[in-house]
Scaffold this active site. Structure first.
Site, PDB file in Angstrom:
ATOM      1  N   GLY A 252       0.792  -1.228   0.000  1.00 43.60           N
ATOM      2  CA  GLY A 252       0.000   0.000   0.000  1.00 43.60           C
ATOM      3  C   GLY A 252       0.818   1.268   0.000  1.00 43.60           C
TER       4      GLY A 252
ATOM      5  N   ASP B 159      -1.698   6.258 -10.814  1.00 41.18           N
ATOM      6  CA  ASP B 159      -2.252   6.779  -9.561  1.00 41.18           C
ATOM      7  C   ASP B 159      -1.203   7.653  -8.888  1.00 41.18           C
ATOM      8  OD1 ASP B 159      -3.421   7.239  -7.120  1.00 41.18           O
ATOM      9  OD2 ASP B 159      -3.753   5.124  -6.625  1.00 41.18           O
TER      10      ASP B 159
ATOM     11  N   GLU C  32      -5.202   8.776 -11.568  1.00 37.03           N
ATOM     12  CA  GLU C  32      -6.030   8.789 -10.359  1.00 37.03           C
ATOM     13  C   GLU C  32      -5.442   9.766  -9.340  1.00 37.03           C
ATOM     14  OE1 GLU C  32      -6.906   4.833  -9.045  1.00 37.03           O
ATOM     15  OE2 GLU C  32      -7.046   5.424  -6.934  1.00 37.03           O
TER      16      GLU C  32
ATOM     17  N   ASP D  88     -15.478   5.426  -1.873  1.00 38.41           N
ATOM     18  CA  ASP D  88     -14.871   4.653  -0.785  1.00 38.41           C
ATOM     19  C   ASP D  88     -15.977   4.275   0.192  1.00 38.41           C
ATOM     20  OD1 ASP D  88     -11.996   4.178   0.743  1.00 38.41           O
ATOM     21  OD2 ASP D  88     -13.673   4.536   2.112  1.00 38.41           O
TER      22      ASP D  88
ATOM     23  N   ALA E 113     -10.856   0.138  -3.594  1.00 35.54           N
ATOM     24  CA  ALA E 113     -10.877  -1.013  -2.688  1.00 35.54           C
ATOM     25  C   ALA E 113      -9.451  -1.348  -2.304  1.00 35.54           C
ATOM     26  CB  ALA E 113     -11.585  -2.194  -3.329  1.00 35.54           C
TER      27      ALA E 113
END
Lengths: 411, 411
Positions: B31, B247, B273, B325, B353
């Site tokens: 992440g 992103d 993004e 979200d 997600a």
């Protein structure tokens, strides 16, 4: 390399203590409005103890009661940013310190730069500014007013606003014109114009509003007929030249705001404050477009979450009056770019105040704005309410409905 | 009068318990991105015990680690809204219950409807939805898909969005067309298309990205040359027809976003993004205007705070792809109007997600969106990442890179 104000000694912040302070103001309907029927004026109150005995930095985030404990918890979670840090290392790199604090890599998911997290940052930063001002021996407005343009620009995190305000533009706005002392002298003699909200809260009887200042603000939005009755009474009291403001506290949808204010326009309200959601920039623009032909301005900002949203309000010409809040924006470091963007946009800043400590805070911003940023009193006035000042070591000093420059630091 | 799904027994919520759940995902750089270098996937986890032994409603708000304790504290402060309340009295007046919860007269000063407070509301509401679905004996997507249009509209608080979406327009979009079962059958057979993010996190080695799905998303924004190298590699892996997304996780100012993406356009990214601040609707519109001639779409939404901000993104045509979200928006009650506004705007919803439990949540929204709202899979795909599913009683079920309809309630 630039140098900020010299510090006489290497002061270290030893500990951060936070207190949940509440006043049961709801018992007297103080501050009541259409959306917030029973506020208890409160604050998450931060004290920074230092390596110098007796020297403390104090800051707060104003709240309406419930939820103060949540901000206090968030402040506790951020205390490692200041504990065991030297004041000099913070304020001489304030832009970077600010950016790191408001963008903690894990915690910014809770924001970024909005809501509880941002208000927690605000309380901590307000305490740092209080400490800096005490060490410098000047009130915050004077500390700022004495800085060179580059020093002021170095306080600002331009992240996400440089497409509207560049550092060079900020420098130009802040360039000294040699007349700072004239304006300071004017403020010492005359103060900065204020208006009072104490008269208009919905929970008050009509008798109560027959006291106060020559500029009034009245809460509207609960009942059209009683709004009309109250405005008719106030317009009679003020006379046709009196300044009469209206405040809906976010009560309406966009079409409701337009329809309702058309019914109140005959009483010539100077502005309608918070006609709809504070997040709805486009909505405010639509209300402004509809009300401009009627001579009614749109004011908002006390719940405008951060400088990124204010930027858009200025870019889209979505407001006529900018109402910064000293404890929602994250201290001087964020108010400063908002003042500068407002100056660029030609929008007057009329701060939100009242509550607990907000008058004590915003007085610094209006003095500085007049001395170094807008350099104007045209269409400008600062909110004032008479409550809770007795709890401050240095309460505001009013003279003929105007704020006198504060002689001590923020809190 | 309308009637929601009948409840078999008058279930009462007895107590709310909140747990701070954390996983040390930062140790493996799971992440990681340009702005969030070390997230620890976590959640404030709510359990509602009920008057029926063994029946619980569970909900969560996803976080990145630090700050989970603040959301947990806020949830504690709101527990009186659900404790000792009948489930039936909540869900049969869900619009009013929702409005009261997210607009607590004192606490909304900390929002309104954003940040910590809104995420706390989301966790509580998610738990109520889980409980309702369990009582109804259906997963949430099926509970929703079986509702009549008026029942669905009654779930929505139209405050501040009625200037863009009226209840009548919502009813029209939701009107049954008799083909719901076909689409449900299609989903059972084929699933809902997904793409994977697991390949693209900045902390991963280039070797790692040679595994996975046929649609990739890669994090960009830290270093232009390494972004170009990574995109070149991925484009070789995908071939010219492959779908390759980028992103930036809010890394850039508006001009930076435009300049940087011009340097990456040759690799034909499907979308960029979060090019800039999630609050900067006008900024996204400027980026979209600049990148549209290059064929690069603008996607955003995982940190879009509420339905009022989404409304403006739709009104101003500031995004090409809407990434809701499930734990930032306040549960079904707020996702539903965002899905409907997206449908009105003709914008595909491709939910955010990953994290902890977000895949488990958004699968319900994509199934419902396809069956009853957008009724389309065109330009639609749902994010997926492979982490932490083992901690759920009912983890997502994937088949050939697609989400299969979940068989159990939300959590």
């Amino acid at each position: 390399m630039h140098h900020n104000l010299p510090l006489d000694c290497p002061i270290r912040i030893v500990s951060l203590k936070v207190t949940d302070v509440r006043f049961p103001t709801s018992e007297g309907s103080h501050g009541s409005d259409a959306i917030h029927p029973d506020p208890d004026y409160s604050a998450a109150y931060v004290e920074l103890t230092t390596s110098e005995a007796g020297l403390k930095g104090c800051g707060s985030a104003f709240t309406l009661g419930r939820g103060t404990e949540v901000i206090a918890k968030n402040i506790e979670s951020l205390k490692h940013y200041v504990e065991d840090k030297k004041l000099e290392s913070i304020v001489n790199n304030f832009r970077n310190f600010y950016h790191a604090l408001v963008n903690d890599g894990q915690m910014r998911w809770l924001g970024p730069e909005k809501g509880v997290l941002h208000m927690a940052c605000s309380a901590i930063l307000n305490a740092i500014w209080d400490l800096w001002a005490k060490v410098a021996g000047k009130p915050v407005w004077k500390l700022l007013s004495d800085m060179r343009p580059q020093q002021l620009v170095d306080l600002i995190d331009f992240t996400y606003i440089s497409d509207y305000l560049t550092p060079d533009e900020a420098l130009q706005i802040l360039a000294e014109d040699g007349k700072e002392n004239d304006r300071e002298g004017y403020l010492n003699a005359n103060g900065y114009p204020a208006y009072t909200t104490s008269a208009g809260w919905l929970g008050y009887s009509e008798q109560t509003i027959r006291e106060g200042f020559d500029k009034f603000k009245v809460k509207v939005g609960q009942n059209l007929e009683s709004d009309r009755a109250r405005l008719r009474l106030l317009r009679e009291l003020c006379g046709p030249q009196g300044v009469l403001m209206t405040d809906a506290n976010q009560r309406w949808s966009v079409p409701e705001a337009v329809a309702w204010m058309r019914q109140l326009a005959e009483f010539q309200p100077y502005w309608i404050e918070e006609p709809t959601s504070p997040d709805d920039m486009l909505g405010h623009r639509a209300v402004r477009d509809a009300l401009q032909p009627l001579g009614v301005r749109v004011a908002t900002g006390e719940m405008c979450q951060n400088k990124v949203l204010f930027k858009q309000f200025f870019q889209a010409a979505a407001l006529d009056v900018c109402q910064i809040d000293a404890c929602r924006l994250a201290s001087v470091n964020e108010v400063l770019p908002v003042l500068l963007m407002a100056a660029k946009a030609g929008v007057p800043v009329c701060p939100h105040a009242g509550g607990l400590g907000l008058c004590e805070y915003v007085q610094h911003y209006i003095m500085f704005d007049y001395i170094r940023v807008s350099r104007s009193l045209q269409d400008r006035m600062c909110e004032y309410s008479s409550h809770l000042h007795e709890h401050f070591v240095h309460p505001v000093r009013m003279k003929n409905g105007a704020y006198l420059p504060p002689e001590a630091s923020a809190m």
